[in-house]
Write a protein that holds these residues in place. Structure first.
Motif, PDB file in Angstrom:
ATOM      1  N   TRP A  16       0.843  -1.199   0.000  1.00 40.15           N
ATOM      2  CA  TRP A  16       0.000   0.000   0.000  1.00 40.15           C
ATOM      3  C   TRP A  16       0.883   1.256   0.000  1.00 40.15           C
ATOM      4  CZ3 TRP A  16      -3.155   1.674   4.900  1.00 40.15           C
ATOM      5  CH2 TRP A  16      -3.868   2.854   4.641  1.00 40.15           C
ATOM      6  N   LEU A 107      -7.517   3.654   2.342  1.00 40.96           N
ATOM      7  CA  LEU A 107      -7.549   2.351   1.689  1.00 40.96           C
ATOM      8  C   LEU A 107      -8.962   1.815   1.837  1.00 40.96           C
ATOM      9  CD1 LEU A 107      -6.046  -0.053   0.334  1.00 40.96           C
ATOM     10  CD2 LEU A 107      -5.700  -0.952   2.630  1.00 40.96           C
ATOM     11  N   CYS A 139      -8.862  -1.785  -2.705  1.00 31.71           N
ATOM     12  CA  CYS A 139      -8.459  -3.190  -2.583  1.00 31.71           C
ATOM     13  C   CYS A 139      -9.683  -4.061  -2.818  1.00 31.71           C
ATOM     14  CB  CYS A 139      -7.876  -3.475  -1.202  1.00 31.71           C
ATOM     15  SG  CYS A 139      -7.469  -5.220  -0.948  1.00 31.71           S
TER      16      CYS A 139
END
Length: 200
Positions: A16, A107, A139
């Motif tokens: 990440w 995220l 994700c």
């Protein structure tokens, strides 16, 4: 009985951070700000995603299994949006979330559930996909790769070495037998009680 996911969390976070670095530096090696967290059923993908969401700030884990659109929106608002009138659609929800969590990189983790609620939520947030000011990395959790995106984080069944750590009180021959019995699948291994003998 649960396997330790500390190293997997660290590795995922490193990926990440690498994507964020490439975005910030406009690296020529920049790839899509999307991570595919892939692995076979029962390998621990969801547990890893949930641990990442609990461990790091600015991580949003989304799963809508068994929920209606209204139920999912109400739960989302209750968990992630403090000061806003009741939400009527996912576009409002995405805008409110991005406004309230404006600082730092976020995220957003999705279970690839292929239901109407998940698709509507995903579509609403994807408008921020190419927004340079939005600071979002996505994700997607799935059992197999679904695109040509290069940021793949594989989650595999556990190894015999990991079984040796987890069942350290067992004799080596019994650990091997347990490994063969469960095939290294965490979802099966977590049902085992290490305080019982192999025969039990």
């Amino acid at each position: 009985m649960e396997f330790d996911l500390t190293e997997q969390r660290k590795s995922f976070h490193a990926l990440w951070n690498d994507i964020v670095f490439r975005i910030n530096t406009r690296s020529r090696h920049y790839t899509e700000p999307i991570i595919q967290l892939i692995g076979p059923k029962g390998s621990g993908k969801t547990r890893l995603a949930q641990e990442i969401a609990r461990t790091y700030p600015n991580v949003l884990y989304l799963s809508f299994e068994g929920q209606t659109q209204d139920e999912a929106l109400a739960l989302f608002q209750q968990m992630y949006i403090k000061n806003h009138a009741p939400l009527s659609n996912w576009e409002q929800a995405a805008d409110a979330y991005m406004k309230e969590h404006a600082s730092g990189y976020k995220l957003l983790i999705w279970e690839d559930e292929h239901n109407a609620v998940s698709r509507a939520c995903h579509s609403a947030f994807l408008k921020y996909h190419n927004d340079e000011s939005a600071n979002v990395v996505f994700c997607i959790i799935a059992e197999r790769e679904t695109s040509i995106w290069r940021n793949v984080f594989p989650v595999r069944y556990r190894t015999l070495a990991e079984y040796c750590k987890l069942f350290s009180a067992y004799e080596k021959k019994d650990i091997v037998r347990l490994f063969g019995l469960t095939e290294g699948i965490p979802a099966v291994a977590k049902e085992l009680d290490p305080n019982k003998s192999y025969e039990e």
